[in-house]
Write a protein that holds these residues in place. Structure first.
Motif, short mmCIF file in Angstrom:
data_model
loop_
_atom_site.label_atom_id
_atom_site.label_comp_id
_atom_site.label_asym_id
_atom_site.label_seq_id
_atom_site.Cartn_x
_atom_site.Cartn_y
_atom_site.Cartn_z
N ALA A 277 0.83 -1.20 0.00
CA ALA A 277 0.00 0.00 0.00
C ALA A 277 0.87 1.26 0.00
CB ALA A 277 -0.92 -0.01 1.22
N GLU A 278 1.97 1.18 0.73
CA GLU A 278 2.87 2.33 0.82
C GLU A 278 3.53 2.63 -0.52
OE1 GLU A 278 4.37 5.36 3.37
OE2 GLU A 278 2.97 3.73 3.86
N VAL A 279 3.99 1.56 -1.20
CA VAL A 279 4.61 1.74 -2.52
C VAL A 279 3.59 2.29 -3.51
CG1 VAL A 279 5.63 0.54 -4.49
CG2 VAL A 279 6.39 -0.01 -2.17
N ASP A 280 2.36 1.77 -3.43
CA ASP A 280 1.33 2.18 -4.38
C ASP A 280 1.02 3.67 -4.27
OD1 ASP A 280 -0.83 1.66 -6.31
OD2 ASP A 280 -2.14 2.13 -4.63
N TRP A 281 0.76 4.15 -3.02
CA TRP A 281 0.39 5.57 -2.90
C TRP A 281 1.56 6.50 -3.18
CZ3 TRP A 281 2.28 9.49 -0.01
CH2 TRP A 281 2.96 9.22 1.19
N ARG A 282 2.77 6.04 -2.84
CA ARG A 282 3.94 6.89 -3.12
C ARG A 282 4.17 7.04 -4.61
NH1 ARG A 282 8.71 6.28 1.36
NH2 ARG A 282 7.43 5.82 3.17
N GLN A 283 4.02 5.95 -5.36
CA GLN A 283 4.22 6.03 -6.81
C GLN A 283 3.17 6.92 -7.46
OE1 GLN A 283 4.33 1.85 -7.86
NE2 GLN A 283 6.58 1.78 -7.70
N GLN A 284 1.94 6.83 -6.97
CA GLN A 284 0.89 7.71 -7.51
C GLN A 284 1.19 9.18 -7.16
OE1 GLN A 284 -3.31 6.60 -7.07
NE2 GLN A 284 -2.64 4.59 -6.30
N ALA A 285 1.61 9.40 -5.91
CA ALA A 285 1.92 10.77 -5.48
C ALA A 285 3.10 11.34 -6.25
CB ALA A 285 2.20 10.79 -3.99
N THR A 286 4.07 10.49 -6.60
CA THR A 286 5.22 10.95 -7.38
C THR A 286 4.78 11.55 -8.70
OG1 THR A 286 6.64 9.28 -6.35
CG2 THR A 286 7.41 10.24 -8.42
N ALA A 287 3.82 10.93 -9.31
CA ALA A 287 3.35 11.39 -10.62
C ALA A 287 2.39 12.57 -10.51
CB ALA A 287 2.68 10.23 -11.36
N LYS A 288 1.51 12.57 -9.52
CA LYS A 288 0.42 13.54 -9.46
C LYS A 288 0.68 14.73 -8.54
CE LYS A 288 -3.08 9.96 -10.35
NZ LYS A 288 -4.27 9.26 -9.81
N ILE A 289 1.41 14.51 -7.45
CA ILE A 289 1.52 15.54 -6.41
C ILE A 289 2.94 16.12 -6.28
CG2 ILE A 289 1.19 15.99 -3.94
CD1 ILE A 289 -0.87 13.72 -3.95
N ALA A 290 3.97 15.28 -6.50
CA ALA A 290 5.36 15.70 -6.23
C ALA A 290 5.76 16.98 -6.94
CB ALA A 290 6.32 14.57 -6.58
N PRO A 291 5.46 17.18 -8.24
CA PRO A 291 5.88 18.43 -8.90
C PRO A 291 5.28 19.68 -8.25
CG PRO A 291 5.27 16.77 -10.53
CD PRO A 291 4.85 16.23 -9.20
N ALA A 292 3.97 19.61 -7.94
CA ALA A 292 3.33 20.77 -7.29
C ALA A 292 3.89 20.99 -5.90
CB ALA A 292 1.82 20.55 -7.22
N LEU A 293 4.18 19.90 -5.20
CA LEU A 293 4.73 20.01 -3.84
C LEU A 293 6.13 20.63 -3.87
CD1 LEU A 293 3.65 19.16 -1.03
CD2 LEU A 293 5.04 17.10 -1.24
N LEU A 294 6.94 20.23 -4.86
CA LEU A 294 8.28 20.79 -5.00
C LEU A 294 8.23 22.27 -5.32
CD1 LEU A 294 11.35 20.41 -5.14
CD2 LEU A 294 11.08 19.78 -7.55
N ALA A 295 7.33 22.66 -6.24
CA ALA A 295 7.20 24.07 -6.59
C ALA A 295 6.77 24.90 -5.38
CB ALA A 295 6.18 24.22 -7.73
N TYR A 296 5.86 24.35 -4.58
CA TYR A 296 5.40 25.05 -3.38
C TYR A 296 6.51 25.19 -2.35
CZ TYR A 296 2.90 25.79 1.03
OH TYR A 296 2.50 26.27 2.24
N GLU A 297 7.25 24.11 -2.17
CA GLU A 297 8.36 24.14 -1.19
C GLU A 297 9.41 25.17 -1.58
OE1 GLU A 297 12.13 23.09 0.75
OE2 GLU A 297 11.74 22.74 -1.37
#
Length: 886
Positions: A829-849
């Motif tokens: 479950a951890e691998v699954d949500w992290r891989q999804q977040a990498t594609a969908k959330i990580a770029p926006a999170l990096l820009a915000y940070e």
């Protein structure tokens, strides 16, 4: 009686100094004799050798002097004194090798045609020699021998010529590297410790709190900070000298006429100027630049200066002969090669990595070549005119004089404190109406007058340790030690100029022709003394001139404190609050942009944490307004509160002083009442004094207004409101940013976590088929691998339970496998949500940070940005009034 022996101490010192007895023996001699006399008379008249000391006895205060003496050599925190002989050697070497003479000639050729140009050249050369030598006698004598005849020949006014030479020669006392600044830094280090103790005691007495906030503590200094702090004031003083000479040249053209250069302005002229100016300027850059850039300590920079002086002396004394510049060329080439090697290799021999061995070998060869160049130059200056021997002898003499005076001053200060002199000075200064500035002006005036009669070194090591702790401890002025040191340095510089005993006057008198009268020299120095007083006033009113450069260098160095450091919070927030005003809308847009993306790929826990983090980020602006409101309320009430505070604290200070006197009276009464034949009349007088002082306390206590408690309570409440508002702001921004960084770290570990799948799934077979010990080792290895990935604690917990089941006397592999399966389920479950977040959330999170890390998240960063360094350094360079918090 203590005051009687304090007077004897000072009288013996004055008589010894005025009679021409060496300072090095006058100071400790007066101390030892006065302590011995006090002990003898105490034993003869009271039967107790410690009777006439404030506390302790003769042995204690002699031991204190010895301890102070030992600290000069064995205290590792005071190793900056090692730089003293290095800079002295550098200065004498440059003077003996005629580098100073070349500078004077070159500057005179360049600026001579300008009105007053010859005088300006003398000032500029004095500044350059100050930055390379710092030896007043050598500079004044050199310029007196070379410049004075040229100035007189070209019809310069005798007072202007002599005054310019004397004043320029003393610049070495304030322009770094300066022996005075090193000595002052050493004295102010211990003075800062004493001032910190005084301030903490005052805080406890005023508030009842046992611990004082670090922001209220006294800031110490170092020789490097003193050098950086004195640089701008020193250059400002040079500017004042030049402006004065230009003014005289314009108003009275006959006093400072232009001097034409008789030669041609051709390539030979340019070459001679280049060769005269470039080496000293390079040495200045190496010495001061290495300190300012944080590359070297003061001691290391002194070593660089000494070696550079040897190289320069080696080719200058050998001028006109074959191979003149070979050692210098070898030294420069090897130094450049070492610098290049350092950019490509790590030369730490304790941890040699693959490929570094080549760099270390090349660096070793370069160092050997540099050593050859230094030895070659040393041999030259040893053989030519016995220069090296003369320089070493002069260095040893000057260094010995400095250190022996330091030792003597340590003994004298110990005796002064033993007789209560320090407390007497403290009472006198604190009793002066007008607060810190009145005290400061009195101290500076006393130092100025003392400069008429004694040398700067005696003032620095005798007066500074006594008055500096009192001035530094004042929370109202809250001056930095580096500012106080530079102010004292500027003042002590006048000790070389002030008639009748200014050393610079004697140095010039010794080499001046008979046509120049002593009165001419005295008259010439008076305007420059006035310019130094003006410089003192300018620096006093503009502490940023002294404090800014040390602050900026400290905040931008590799060892700079992180932005979360408590001492810089006020200034950092001052910068950030202005930033929020200007960039607040953009920050809100970034917050809203991240809040508008789909975060369903995250676990419910992290969805809540992210939303909470964004709410906290938006809440930052409201909390900033609350801080400003609380600050405004406190500031507004402070205007009303301050007069009450100053009045009551003044009464309470008087009460504490009187209580201290009562304690001393009671000690004296006890001491004399125990003698074999007590003097009843004397004991009754002591009792009467005690009763009188107790009556004074009652009178003072009645003068405290009944409304004081309520007034003080209101101020404390408003102060706590501001502290709470700032604490809420800091906690809020920290939590808002920390969660973003944590989530980013977890998501970025998706690939690393996925790579462990085969290792984790293989554990089921291992548990079922392998012995328990083998399975435990494999599970532990997997735990270590998971530990390197952020946010895997729940998976690790399941594996740990499986391992503990196998660790029991009767292992249960089936139960261990069950725990393992639970862990693998969590892992999937951890691998699954992290891989999804990498594609969908990580770029926006990096820009915000990236958008908030240097504002909302600045406290969690390693260092400040350049713009933030400038702002915080400027803010911290201002002396802030903390008196209301005491």
């Amino acid at each position: 009686m203590e005051l009687v022996f304090l007077g004897i101490l000072l009288l013996m010192m004055v008589i010894a100094l005025s009679s021409g007895f060496p300072v090095a023996f006058s100071l400790p001699g007066a101390a030892i004799l006065s302590i011995g006399l006090a002990a003898l008379f105490g034993y003869l008249f009271t039967g107790d050798s410690s009777s006439f000391f404030v506390e302790g006895g003769a042995i204690q205060w002699l031991n204190a002097g010895v301890t102070n003496f030992r600290s000069l050599y064995w205290d590792v925190e005071r190793d900056t004194l090692i730089a003293v002989p290095l800079f002295i050697f550098m200065g004498i070497m440059l003077q003996r090798s005629k580098i100073a003479e070349d500078l004077l000639v070159a500057m005179a050729q360049m600026f001579g045609p300008v009105p007053g140009g010859l005088g300006i050249s003398v000032v500029l050369v004095g500044a350059l020699l100050a930055a390379t030598t710092g030896i007043v006698g050598a500079t004044v004598i050199a310029m007196g021998l070379i410049s004075l005849p040229a100035m007189l020949k070209n019809n310069y006014s005798k007072p202007l010529a002599t005054g310019t030479i004397c004043a320029s020669g003393t610049l070495g006392q304030i322009i770094p590297p300066s022996i005075v600044l090193i000595i002052l830094a050493d004295q102010l280090t211990s003075a800062s410790d004493q001032a910190s103790t005084i301030r903490k005691a005052a805080y406890k007495a005023a508030t009842g709190e046992f611990s004082m906030p670090s922001i209220l503590d006294v800031t110490s200094t170092s020789a490097g900070e003193m050098f950086m702090g004195a640089l701008v004031p020193g250059l400002a003083l040079v500017g004042l000298y030049i402006l004065y000479i230009l003014f005289i040249a314009i108003v009275k053209p006959g006093s400072a006429p232009p001097v034409r250069y008789e030669g041609k302005y051709d390539g030979k002229f340019v070459t001679s100027i280049f060769m005269a100016l470039t080496p000293p300027l390079t040495l200045i850059l190496l010495v001061l630049g290495s300190i300012i850039m944080g590359v070297a300590t003061v001691n290391q920079a002194g070593s660089v200066g000494a070696v550079g002086a040897i190289i320069m002396g080696g080719y200058r004394l050998y001028e006109g002969k074959k191979n003149t510049y070979y050692p210098a060329i070898l030294a420069i080439a090897s130094t450049i090669v070492i610098g290049i090697i350092l950019t490509f290799f790590d030369l730490n021999v304790k941890s040699i990595k693959e490929g570094d061995a080549i760099g270390i070998f090349m660096a070793s060869v370069s160092v050997i070549v540099l050593l050859i160049a230094v030895i070659w130059s040393t041999w030259r200056i040893y053989k030519i005119e016995d220069t090296l021997n003369g320089v070493m002898v002069e260095t040893a003499k000057t260094t010995s004089m400095v250190f022996i005076i330091l030792i003597g001053a340590a003994m004298l200060t110990s005796a002064f404190r033993g007789f209560g002199g320090e407390e007497l000075v403290k009472e006198f200064l604190t009793g002066i109406k007008g607060g810190f500035w009145a005290q400061f002006i009195v101290v500076m005036a006393v130092m100025f007058v003392l400069g008429f009669f004694i040398d700067f070194l005696e003032i620095a090591v005798v007066v500074v340790p006594i008055v500096a702790p009192i001035l530094l401890a004042d929370p109202g002025a809250n001056v930095t030690a580096v500012w106080l040191g530079v102010m004292v340095g500027l003042n002590l510089q006048t000790s070389f100029l002030t008639p009748p005993f200014g050393f610079a006057l004697f140095y010039l008198r010794g080499v001046a022709p008979a046509i120049v009268k002593t009165l001419h020299i005295y008259r010439g120095t008076i305007p420059f003394i006035g310019l130094q007083v003006i410089a003192l006033v300018i620096v006093a009113l503009s502490p940023i001139m002294v404090n800014y450069l040390p602050q900026r260098i400290a905040l931008s160095s590799e060892t700079a404190p992180p932005p979360i450091n408590p001492r810089m919070q006020f200034c950092l927030e001052e910068y950030l609050f202005d930033y929020y005003d200007n960039q607040g809308e953009q920050l809100r847009d970034h917050i809203n942009t991240l809040g508008g993306i789909d975060i369903n790929a995250l676990p419910v826990k992290w969805q809540k944490e992210l939303k909470k983090s964004l709410e906290q980020a938006l809440n930052t602006f409201d909390l900033v307004e609350k801080v400003r409101t609380a600050e405004a309320n406190l500031t507004e009430y402070s205007h009303e509160y301050r007069p009450h505070h100053e009045y009551v604290r003044g009464l309470q200070t008087k009460i504490r002083i009187i209580r201290k006197k009562i304690t001393e009276f009671k000690m004296n009464w006890t001491r004399f009442s125990r003698s074999d034949a007590p003097d009843t009349e004397y004991l009754n007088r002591i009792k009467a004094k005690i009763q009188k002082e107790e009556t004074s306390i009652e009178s003072l206590e009645k003068q405290i207004p009944e409304t004081w408690s309520a007034i003080r309570k209101r101020y404390v409440e408003l102060e706590k409101d501001e502290i709470k508002a700032r604490r809420n702001y800091r906690n809020n921004v920290d939590q808002a940013y920390e969660k973003i960084v944590e989530l980013q770290k977890i998501i970025s570990g998706a690939d690393e976590l996925a790579s462990l799948e085969q290792q984790l799934t293989a554990l089921e077979t291992i548990i079922a088929s392998e012995p328990a010990l083998v399975a435990m080792d494999q599970i532990k290895e997997s735990e270590r691998a998971l530990g390197k990935v952020a946010g895997t604690s729940t998976i690790k917990s399941k594996l740990s339970k499986a391992r503990r089941i196998l660790k029991k006397k009767k292992p249960k592999p089936e139960k261990a496998v069950q725990y393992l399966k639970e862990g693998l389920k969590l892992y999937a479950a951890e691998v699954d949500w992290r891989q999804q977040a990498t594609a969908k959330i990580a770029p926006a999170l990096l820009a915000y940070e990236n958008a908030i890390k240097n504002s909302i998240g600045i406290r969690q960063q390693r260092r400040l940005l350049p713009d933030q360094v400038k702002s915080v350094a400027r803010c911290q360079s201002i002396h802030r009034d903390f008196s209301l918090q005491f």
